[in-house]
Design an enzyme around this catalytic site. Structure first.
Site, PDB file in Angstrom:
ATOM      1  N   SER A 140       0.862  -1.184   0.000  1.00 49.61           N
ATOM      2  CA  SER A 140       0.000   0.000   0.000  1.00 49.61           C
ATOM      3  C   SER A 140       0.895   1.230   0.000  1.00 49.61           C
ATOM      4  O   SER A 140       1.993   1.207   0.569  1.00 49.61           O
ATOM      5  CB  SER A 140      -0.872   0.030   1.245  1.00 49.61           C
ATOM      6  OG  SER A 140      -1.461   1.315   1.387  1.00 49.61           O
ATOM      7  N   TYR A 153      -1.606  -1.231  10.099  1.00 48.38           N
ATOM      8  CA  TYR A 153      -1.779  -1.573   8.676  1.00 48.38           C
ATOM      9  C   TYR A 153      -0.480  -1.304   7.908  1.00 48.38           C
ATOM     10  O   TYR A 153       0.010  -2.164   7.159  1.00 48.38           O
ATOM     11  CB  TYR A 153      -2.939  -0.758   8.106  1.00 48.38           C
ATOM     12  CG  TYR A 153      -3.188  -0.980   6.630  1.00 48.38           C
ATOM     13  CD1 TYR A 153      -3.724  -2.173   6.168  1.00 48.38           C
ATOM     14  CD2 TYR A 153      -2.897   0.022   5.702  1.00 48.38           C
ATOM     15  CE1 TYR A 153      -3.954  -2.377   4.801  1.00 48.38           C
ATOM     16  CE2 TYR A 153      -3.128  -0.168   4.348  1.00 48.38           C
ATOM     17  CZ  TYR A 153      -3.650  -1.368   3.896  1.00 48.38           C
ATOM     18  OH  TYR A 153      -3.877  -1.559   2.558  1.00 48.38           O
TER      19      TYR A 153
HETATM   20  N1  LIG Z   1      -8.692  -0.256  -1.729  1.00 49.48           N
HETATM   21  C1  LIG Z   1      -7.634   0.490  -1.458  1.00 49.48           C
HETATM   22  O1  LIG Z   1      -7.705   1.729  -1.355  1.00 49.48           O
HETATM   23  C2  LIG Z   1      -6.275  -0.148  -1.281  1.00 49.48           C
HETATM   24  C3  LIG Z   1      -5.155   0.674  -1.237  1.00 49.48           C
HETATM   25  C4  LIG Z   1      -3.897   0.116  -1.055  1.00 49.48           C
HETATM   26  C5  LIG Z   1      -3.771  -1.255  -0.919  1.00 49.48           C
HETATM   27  N2  LIG Z   1      -4.886  -2.036  -0.966  1.00 49.48           N
HETATM   28  C6  LIG Z   1      -4.691  -3.483  -0.804  1.00 49.48           C
HETATM   29  O2  LIG Z   1      -5.270  -4.160  -1.914  1.00 49.48           O
HETATM   30  C7  LIG Z   1      -5.763  -5.428  -1.489  1.00 49.48           C
HETATM   31  C8  LIG Z   1      -7.196  -5.599  -1.947  1.00 49.48           C
HETATM   32  O3  LIG Z   1      -7.989  -4.562  -1.403  1.00 49.48           O
HETATM   33  P1  LIG Z   1      -9.509  -4.306  -1.864  1.00 49.48           P
HETATM   34  O4  LIG Z   1      -9.723  -2.849  -1.727  1.00 49.48           O
HETATM   35  O5  LIG Z   1      -9.788  -4.972  -3.145  1.00 49.48           O
HETATM   36  O6  LIG Z   1     -10.296  -5.080  -0.686  1.00 49.48           O
HETATM   37  P2  LIG Z   1     -11.839  -5.554  -0.603  1.00 49.48           P
HETATM   38  O7  LIG Z   1     -12.652  -4.888  -1.664  1.00 49.48           O
HETATM   39  O8  LIG Z   1     -12.226  -5.397   0.822  1.00 49.48           O
HETATM   40  O9  LIG Z   1     -11.752  -7.109  -0.947  1.00 49.48           O
HETATM   41  C9  LIG Z   1     -11.105  -7.940  -0.029  1.00 49.48           C
HETATM   42  C10 LIG Z   1     -11.018  -9.341  -0.584  1.00 49.48           C
HETATM   43  O10 LIG Z   1     -10.284 -10.110   0.379  1.00 49.48           O
HETATM   44  C11 LIG Z   1     -11.041 -11.242   0.743  1.00 49.48           C
HETATM   45  N3  LIG Z   1     -10.814 -11.617   2.131  1.00 49.48           N
HETATM   46  C12 LIG Z   1     -11.130 -10.907   3.246  1.00 49.48           C
HETATM   47  N4  LIG Z   1     -10.780 -11.608   4.343  1.00 49.48           N
HETATM   48  C13 LIG Z   1     -10.217 -12.779   3.888  1.00 49.48           C
HETATM   49  C14 LIG Z   1      -9.675 -13.922   4.525  1.00 49.48           C
HETATM   50  N5  LIG Z   1      -9.632 -14.016   5.869  1.00 49.48           N
HETATM   51  N6  LIG Z   1      -9.226 -14.948   3.756  1.00 49.48           N
HETATM   52  C15 LIG Z   1      -9.290 -14.872   2.393  1.00 49.48           C
HETATM   53  N7  LIG Z   1      -9.800 -13.796   1.735  1.00 49.48           N
HETATM   54  C16 LIG Z   1     -10.255 -12.782   2.489  1.00 49.48           C
HETATM   55  C17 LIG Z   1     -12.482 -10.867   0.507  1.00 49.48           C
HETATM   56  O11 LIG Z   1     -13.231 -12.073   0.365  1.00 49.48           O
HETATM   57  P3  LIG Z   1     -14.779 -12.212   0.857  1.00 49.48           P
HETATM   58  O12 LIG Z   1     -15.554 -11.479  -0.207  1.00 49.48           O
HETATM   59  O13 LIG Z   1     -15.047 -13.663   0.852  1.00 49.48           O
HETATM   60  O14 LIG Z   1     -14.847 -11.562   2.195  1.00 49.48           O
HETATM   61  C18 LIG Z   1     -12.367 -10.019  -0.760  1.00 49.48           C
HETATM   62  O15 LIG Z   1     -12.322 -10.849  -1.899  1.00 49.48           O
HETATM   63  C19 LIG Z   1      -5.545  -5.492   0.029  1.00 49.48           C
HETATM   64  O16 LIG Z   1      -4.358  -6.198   0.319  1.00 49.48           O
HETATM   65  C20 LIG Z   1      -5.368  -4.025   0.415  1.00 49.48           C
HETATM   66  O17 LIG Z   1      -4.577  -3.897   1.577  1.00 49.48           O
HETATM   67  C21 LIG Z   1      -6.140  -1.528  -1.145  1.00 49.48           C
END
Ligand SMILES: NC(=O)c1ccc[n+]([C@@H]2O[C@H](COP(=O)([O-])OP(=O)(O)OC[C@H]3O[C@@H](n4cnc5c(N)ncnc54)[C@H](OP(=O)(O)O)[C@@H]3O)[C@@H](O)[C@H]2O)c1
Length: 245
Positions: A140, A153
């Site tokens: 991130s 985080y």
């Molecule tokens: N969005 C941002 O602004 C941002 C910025 C920087 C970095 N990131 C990073 O990008 C990545 C994806 O983020 P996102 O925004 O796409 O998140 P998201 O929309 O919340 O999606 C999270 C995903 O992770 C899965 N998940 C949650 N808990 C889990 C567990 N215990 N075991 C296996 N899978 C699990 C969820 O599955 P379920 O649907 O089954 O719960 C979902 O598919 C993360 O690593 C985050 O730290 C995001």
């Protein structure tokens, strides 16, 4: 001899950035294991998107907070596809609190999913992925920004970057590349949950483009790193954030 189809595990691929990574890899002809924890319908919808485009995918449930899940996920992907070439460590969670107020459950949840799970998945990948393999992990851009409230985080994501640098050196001799992508704010549930429109607008203005990133902005970078063209890129962290830091 027929060329083996390339295969990938994408963790947390039922929603958000992970779902788009799964679709983008499938568009390159890669068979994808779409991992999820608790959203089977969303994961099956991603699989249906991919198969509708003549791609190959399978949904695999595994709660990665469970220490035994990494091995089971690799076993299930190997059962489905015969082998694994690419690991994308995408699943993550974020719980904001000043360090003075952080609760035990917030520490445990973030360390378990953002750091311990990728370590176990990297261990499986290091033992099972062969020449030409790829490991890409989601960091991130809070690593670099270090805003108040993001301490735990950011620490887990800084850990991902450290692991990326070390594993790249360990797996280079096997012909496997290891990289990370560090998004800025992306408009998924993960980022938007609990934020007012005014706060989202303020965050949008932090980068020179004046908008949030999209899952596709990030997934295209992962697709490149997972592809054959990126064979000489390893041990790198790409900050995909519109220039915020
Ligand atoms: N969005 C941002 O602004 C941002 C910025 C920087 C970095 N990131 C990073 O990008 C990545 C994806 O983020 P996102 O925004 O796409 O998140 P998201 O929309 O919340 O999606 C999270 C995903 O992770 C899965 N998940 C949650 N808990 C889990 C567990 N215990 N075991 C296996 N899978 C699990 C969820 O599955 P379920 O649907 O089954 O719960 C979902 O598919 C993360 O690593 C985050 O730290 C995001």
């Amino acid at each position: 001899m027929t060329q083996q189809i390339r295969t990938a595990i994408v963790t947390g691929a039922s929603r958000g950035i992970g779902a788009e990574i799964a679709r983008q890899l499938a568009a390159d002809g890669i068979a994808v294991a779409v991992n999820y924890a608790s959203s089977p319908d969303a994961a099956e919808a991603v699989v249906a998107d991919i198969t509708a485009q003549d791609g190959r995918a399978v949904a695999i449930q595994a709660d990665l907070a469970d220490p035994t899940a990494a091995k089971r996920l690799f076993d299930a992907a190997e059962t489905a596809f015969g082998h694994v070439d690419i690991l994308v460590n995408n699943a993550g969670t974020m719980k904001l609190a000043p360090i003075a107020e952080v609760e035990e459950a917030q520490i445990d949840a973030q360390v378990a999913l953002n750091l311990a799970a990728p370590i176990r998945l990297m261990r499986e990948a290091a033992n099972r992925i062969g020449k030409g393999g790829r490991i890409v992990s989601l960091s991130s851009s809070v690593v670099g920004l270090y805003q108040p409230g993001y301490g735990i985080y950011a620490a887990t994501k800084a850990g991902i970057e450290a692991l990326t640098h070390v594993l790249a050196k360990e797996l280079g001799p096997k012909g496997v590349t290891v990289n990370a992508v560090a998004p800025g704010p992306v408009g998924t549930d993960f980022f938007l949950a609990g934020k007012s429109d005014a706060l989202v607008e303020q965050i949008e203005k932090m980068n020179p483009f004046g908008r949030l990133g999209t899952p596709t902005d990030i997934a295209l970078v992962v697709r490149f790193l997972a592809g054959e063209e990126a064979a000489w890129i390893s041990g790198q962290v790409i900050r995909a954030n519109g220039g915020v830091v």
